[in-house]
Each structure stands twice: as structure tokens, then as C-alpha cells.
Design a protein around this motif. Structure first.
Motif, PDB file in Angstrom:
ATOM      1  N   PRO A  15      12.641  -0.282  -0.435  1.00 53.84           N
ATOM      2  CA  PRO A  15      12.949  -0.711   0.927  1.00 53.84           C
ATOM      3  C   PRO A  15      12.661  -2.197   1.116  1.00 53.84           C
ATOM      4  O   PRO A  15      11.739  -2.741   0.516  1.00 53.84           O
ATOM      5  N   GLN A  16      13.461  -2.819   1.963  1.00 50.91           N
ATOM      6  CA  GLN A  16      13.303  -4.238   2.257  1.00 50.91           C
ATOM      7  C   GLN A  16      12.374  -4.393   3.457  1.00 50.91           C
ATOM      8  O   GLN A  16      12.831  -4.416   4.591  1.00 50.91           O
TER       9      GLN A  16
ATOM     10  N   LEU B 288       8.532  -3.469   5.635  1.00 55.16           N
ATOM     11  CA  LEU B 288       7.793  -2.322   6.154  1.00 55.16           C
ATOM     12  C   LEU B 288       8.635  -1.460   7.089  1.00 55.16           C
ATOM     13  O   LEU B 288       8.595  -0.232   7.002  1.00 55.16           O
ATOM     14  N   GLN B 289       9.414  -2.066   7.975  1.00 55.86           N
ATOM     15  CA  GLN B 289      10.238  -1.280   8.898  1.00 55.86           C
ATOM     16  C   GLN B 289      11.262  -0.436   8.131  1.00 55.86           C
ATOM     17  O   GLN B 289      11.485   0.724   8.476  1.00 55.86           O
ATOM     18  N   GLN B 290      11.847  -0.988   7.084  1.00 62.54           N
ATOM     19  CA  GLN B 290      12.800  -0.230   6.267  1.00 62.54           C
ATOM     20  C   GLN B 290      12.070   0.882   5.508  1.00 62.54           C
ATOM     21  O   GLN B 290      12.610   1.973   5.329  1.00 62.54           O
ATOM     22  N   TYR B 291      10.850   0.603   5.071  1.00 62.30           N
ATOM     23  CA  TYR B 291      10.058   1.647   4.411  1.00 62.30           C
ATOM     24  C   TYR B 291       9.839   2.817   5.370  1.00 62.30           C
ATOM     25  O   TYR B 291      10.024   3.971   5.015  1.00 62.30           O
ATOM     26  N   TYR B 292       9.432   2.488   6.595  1.00 65.50           N
ATOM     27  CA  TYR B 292       9.218   3.542   7.587  1.00 65.50           C
ATOM     28  C   TYR B 292      10.498   4.341   7.804  1.00 65.50           C
ATOM     29  O   TYR B 292      10.462   5.564   7.906  1.00 65.50           O
ATOM     30  N   TYR B 293      11.630   3.665   7.868  1.00 64.32           N
ATOM     31  CA  TYR B 293      12.892   4.356   8.094  1.00 64.32           C
ATOM     32  C   TYR B 293      13.226   5.289   6.928  1.00 64.32           C
ATOM     33  O   TYR B 293      13.642   6.434   7.134  1.00 64.32           O
ATOM     34  N   GLN B 294      13.024   4.821   5.709  1.00 63.74           N
ATOM     35  CA  GLN B 294      13.291   5.675   4.546  1.00 63.74           C
ATOM     36  C   GLN B 294      12.375   6.892   4.556  1.00 63.74           C
ATOM     37  O   GLN B 294      12.795   8.010   4.253  1.00 63.74           O
TER      38      GLN B 294
ATOM     39  N   ARG C  61       0.837  -1.196   0.000  1.00 62.22           N
ATOM     40  CA  ARG C  61       0.000   0.000   0.000  1.00 62.22           C
ATOM     41  C   ARG C  61       0.872   1.247   0.000  1.00 62.22           C
ATOM     42  O   ARG C  61       0.696   2.159  -0.796  1.00 62.22           O
ATOM     43  N   TYR C  62       1.839   1.310   0.913  1.00 58.42           N
ATOM     44  CA  TYR C  62       2.691   2.489   1.023  1.00 58.42           C
ATOM     45  C   TYR C  62       3.637   2.639  -0.159  1.00 58.42           C
ATOM     46  O   TYR C  62       3.782   3.718  -0.727  1.00 58.42           O
TER      47      TYR C  62
END
Length: 142
Positions: free
Chosen positions: A24-25, A27-33, A4-5
Motif C-alpha cells: 500500500p502507498q 498509511l491511509q491506503q494500508y487501512y483501506y486494504q 509497524r503494520y
């Protein structure tokens, strides 16, 4: 959640040089980016933004921008600007004629509570909870 994100970001142009290696690898990496893209790791740290995001994370229930403003000790315009920037991670609800905000998904709260993120943000969860408790105590005349 991840799809979704990431798909929204691809559509909005956040990944200009679209390459699978750049995604990003997880969801947590997506949040960090996203955290980085929002300038949350800039020097000096954007303490006001950080405080507002963490007030939302610690409130645990939907809260109005006015209440966030009171808890964070920031003016309403600043709070609204931060809410607008973080819109994709927030849930908006109309309760008793007010728009109230909460963190959209528990995985984002989990990200905010990661020790490395908290330390890098230069805040403590205890400080945020103290801000909220002090404000509530003042409201109750304690």
C-alpha cells in the motif's frame, strides 16, 4: 505506523506475492486494504462489524466489550469476535479490573471518518452517536 503494520502483515503472510508494487502507498491506503481484507466492503455489507468498529471510533475513551455490546445492540460474543479481528488497531487497557478498548492511533480514526469510507460503509457517524447517546440516556433513566 505504516512500517509497524506492513512489516507485521508481511511476517504473517498477508502479502503472499510480495512485490513492492503490491504494498500500500501510505498509511491511509494500508487501512483501506485492511478494511477490504476484513470483508468490510463485501455485499451485503457486514453492518454488525461496521457498527462495532464505529462505536469504538466514536466512544473517544476506552470502553469495555460489554459497553460496546450495549451501545451497538449486539451480543457480547459477536462484539468479542470483531474486537479479536481488529486487534492490531486496538489498544487494550485494564481499568478498574476490566479490559477496555480504544482505537490504537488517531490516523485510524481519521480513516474511519473519511467521507468515502463512511458512505461505502452505509452508516452515518450521526447514527452511531445517536446509538451511544440513546444507550446512555436509557442507563440514566432519561
Amino acid at each position: 505506523m505504516y512500517l509497524r503494520y506492513v512489516l507485521e502483515d508481511i511476517e504473517s503472510g498477508a502479502y503472499q506475492d510480495l512485490n513492492l508494487a503490491n504494498l500500500p502507498q501510505g498509511l491511509q491506503q494500508y487501512y483501506y486494504q485492511h478494511w477490504q481484507r476484513m470483508g468490510m466492503t463485501a455485499k451485503p455489507l457486514p453492518r454488525t462489524k461496521i457498527k462495532i468498529v464505529y462505536v469504538l471510533a466514536e466512544a473517544r475513551k476506552p470502553v469495555s466489550s460489554l459497553l460496546i455490546s450495549q451501545f451497538a445492540g449486539e451480543d457480547a460474543l459477536t462484539v468479542q469476535e470483531v474486537l479479536d479481528e481488529w486487534d492490531q488497531f486496538l489498544r487494550e487497557e485494564r481499568i478498574e479490573g476490566q479490559t477496555r478498548y480504544s482505537i490504537y492511533h488517531a490516523s485510524f480514526q481519521d480513516f474511519l471518518h473519511r467521507q468515502d469510507i463512511v458512505q461505502a460503509a452505509g452508516i452515518t457517524i450521526r447514527d452511531i452517536n445517536t446509538l451511544i447517546a440513546d444507550n446512555l440516556a436509557e442507563e440514566l433513566g432519561l
